[in-house]
Design an enzyme around this catalytic site. Structure first.
Site, short mmCIF file in Angstrom:
data_model
loop_
_atom_site.label_atom_id
_atom_site.label_comp_id
_atom_site.label_asym_id
_atom_site.label_seq_id
_atom_site.Cartn_x
_atom_site.Cartn_y
_atom_site.Cartn_z
CG HIS A 229 6.09 -5.31 -4.51
ND1 HIS A 229 4.77 -5.15 -4.16
CD2 HIS A 229 6.75 -4.28 -3.95
CE1 HIS A 229 4.62 -4.07 -3.43
NE2 HIS A 229 5.82 -3.52 -3.28
CG ASP B 197 -14.57 -7.91 -21.42
OD1 ASP B 197 -13.95 -8.98 -21.58
OD2 ASP B 197 -14.02 -6.79 -21.43
CB CYS C 128 5.46 -3.92 0.44
SG CYS C 128 6.28 -2.32 0.33
CE1 TYR C 129 0.66 1.06 5.42
CE2 TYR C 129 -0.86 -0.80 5.48
CZ TYR C 129 -0.49 0.47 5.91
OH TYR C 129 -1.27 1.13 6.83
CD GLU D 69 3.22 -8.04 -5.73
OE1 GLU D 69 3.85 -8.87 -5.05
OE2 GLU D 69 3.01 -6.88 -5.34
N GLY E 2 0.85 -1.19 0.00
CA GLY E 2 0.00 0.00 0.00
C GLY E 2 0.88 1.24 0.00
CE LYS F 265 -10.95 -8.48 -23.65
NZ LYS F 265 -12.03 -7.51 -23.57
#
Ligand code: XMP
Length: 517
Positions: free
Chosen positions: A176, A234, A83-84, A178, A56, A373
């Site tokens: 991170h 979508d 992290c945060y 990710e 964050g 997507k």
């Protein structure tokens, strides 16, 4: 899906929160994102197999910084703070966080510490190299760890890069995992999910369909819904999911706003009615939209007008049907993040999020907001949607209005439609359509001098945009073979009245966006 197969990400506002969820789903573990205000009681009812605290933008000591219900740490569930999330866990459990002498942004190197208390390796780093490249973005650092915690990795400047509590299975990482720049991010995630949290990794998009359909059924039950259909993947996938849950209580409304591509209205109607046996109402609202757009040049205003008008048309149609409770939309994650969440800044207000009028008579049912997507396409495959529809390039809700720069009128739309049709036709003939993520023509509103026959012409320039992307967040321009560009250009200037020049857009995103408006 057994409840233990659920990983929950508590969202502290990082741009990467959805990416964490996506990485987890890629590992065949179902993952949901919940607000950081979610309390222990609610989490307990969901019975997740792991809780991840996202990063964050704040400092844990800043006024109003988001906190956590301390009882979450008593649920007996493995926790991973990123992290945060790590700093919050440290502060909450009695350790100390302080402002670093300087921030650390971008590439960094960490060293894995051998566990001094046992011969075993720290579980999330098991079998991985001792030195690793990671990606960091933080200012605060962990000064001292709470009791029972050990240091699992240090940065080169000796800051704590990873910590853990072996008995409670609490992990904190400053980097991170990710993002792709973290060399072993995926491996660390693997170890956390499968060695620490013991997930089985048996979840698939098939189970997503199943659980989403039953969720919709629970939320909307025997209520009636309308779905705005655009013909893109979508909204079609959203409609199919809701159709499975509500059957004939779902009515699709296809609004022709006059901003569609050539032949699109006919194709959409045929697909939905004939192939899916869905109830579809066709509304010809061409004049209504074009009148509203008269004199409007600001792109954001166009989006707001189109978004608002869409909802009004839906409401009117829904009122005609009567007793409608829900409006189904195919909003996907990229639409949400780019329109700004609590912490991310607004980039463009996509018509189906930021463009919504404040007062709406219908509640929204949006089954795809957590998917990217490519994940929607996986769901489409599960739903046995024909490839041609599932792989159709994305098309923005405001349609050609944001591809005719400046004021929109029927004449410019017609020119653009014809050029766009030729472009797509030639690309399909060259068998390149599926190599490209998004392809379209733009009318920049620039006229230039040319010569046709022996006569001077003063006509529109058309720009071609073709990009590759994974999720629309970043994109690179497509390297067309010259001979295909040549055919496209030749046909457009010869066949489309009003165009005498074709240019190719070679800008990546960032700094450009995919659309020109
Ligand atoms: P940009 O232009 O932001 O586009 O790089 C990223 C992706 O989003 C689509 N897009 C929209 N989709 N409503 C939509 O439904 C909108 O207002 C909108 N604006 C952009 C764009 O086509 C691309 O796929």
């Amino acid at each position: 899906m057994s409840r233990e197969e659920l990983a929950v990400v508590l969202d502290y506002g990082a741009q990467y929160t959805q990416l964490i969820a996506r990485r987890i789903r890629e590992k065949n573990v179902y993952c949901e994102i919940l607000p950081h205000t979610t309390d222990a009681e609610k989490l307990k009812a969901l019975s997740p197999g792991a809780i991840i605290l996202s990063g964050g933008p704040q400092s844990v000591y800043a006024e109003g910084a988001p906190g956590i219900d301390p009882k979450i740490f008593e649920l007996g569930v493995p926790v991973l703070g990123i992290c945060y999330g790590m700093q919050l866990m440290v502060k909450e459990l009695g350790g100390e966080v302080r402002k670093g002498d300087s921030g650390e942004y971008g590439k960094s190197v960490i060293n894995i510490e051998q566990d001094k208390h046992s011969d075993e390796l720290v579980p999330i780093f098991e079998g991985l190299p001792q030195k690793q490249n990671v990606w960091m973005s933080h200012r605060d650092i962990v000064e001292s760890v709470p009791s029972g915690f050990r240091v699992a990795a240090l940065t080169e400047s000796s800051y704590k890069a990873a910590i853990y509590h072996p008995e409670k299975n609490f992990y904190g990482i400053q980097f991170h995992l990710e993002v792709k720049h973290t060399e072993y991010g995926e491996d660390v995630l693997d170890r956390f999910l499968f060695n620490v949290a013991n997930f089985s990794g048996s979840w698939t998009m098939d189970s997503y369909v199943e659980s989403m359909v039953s969720k919709i059924y629970k939320e909307a039950g025997d209520k009636k819904a309308v779905c705005g259909i655009s013909g893109g993947v979508d909204s079609s996938v959203a409609a199919l999911l809701v159709h499975q849950a509500l059957g004939d209580n779902l009515t699709c409304i296809f609004v022709n706003h006059g901003l569609l591509r050539k032949n699109e209205p006919e194709e959409v109607l045929q697909t939905l009615r004939d192939e899916y046996n869905m109830k579809v109402i066709y509304v010809d609202a061409v004049d209504r939209f074009l009148n509203k757009l008269k004199g409007v040049v600001d792109p954001e205003k166009k989006r707001k007008i189109i978004g608002e008008e869409f909802i009004r048309v839906f409401e009117e149609e829904a009122n005609k049907i009567g007793d409608i409770d829900f409006l189904v939309q195919g909003t996907i994650y990229t639409d949400v993040i780019e329109s700004g969440t609590d912490s991310a800044s607004v980039i463009k207000s996509h018509h189906n999020v930021g463009g919504l009028p404040e007062k709406m008579e219908l509640s929204l049912l949006e089954p795809l907001t957590s998917l990217f997507k490519d994940e929607v396409r996986k769901v489409a495959k599960e739903l046995k949607m024909p490839d041609e529809l599932a792989w159709r390039h994305p098309f923005p809700g405001p349609g050609l209005a944001i591809r005719v720069l400046g004021e929109v009128n029927e004449e410019k739309l017609e020119i653009l439609r014809e050029a766009d049709y030729i472009l797509i036709d030639e690309v399909r003939k060259a068998d390149l359509y599926n190599d490209i993520w998004q392809l379209f023509a733009v009318l920049p509103g620039v006229k230039s001098v040319g010569v046709k026959g022996d006569e001077r012409s003063y006509e529109h320039t058309v720009a071609i945009r073709a990009v590759n992307s994974q999720d629309g967040m970043t994109a690179d321009w497509y390297r067309f073979p010259y001979e295909v560009l040549e055919k496209i250009s030749h046909r457009i200037v010869n066949e489309v009245q009003g165009i005498n020049r074709v240019v190719y857009d070679i800008t990546s995103k960032p700094p450009g966006t995919i659309e020109w408006e």
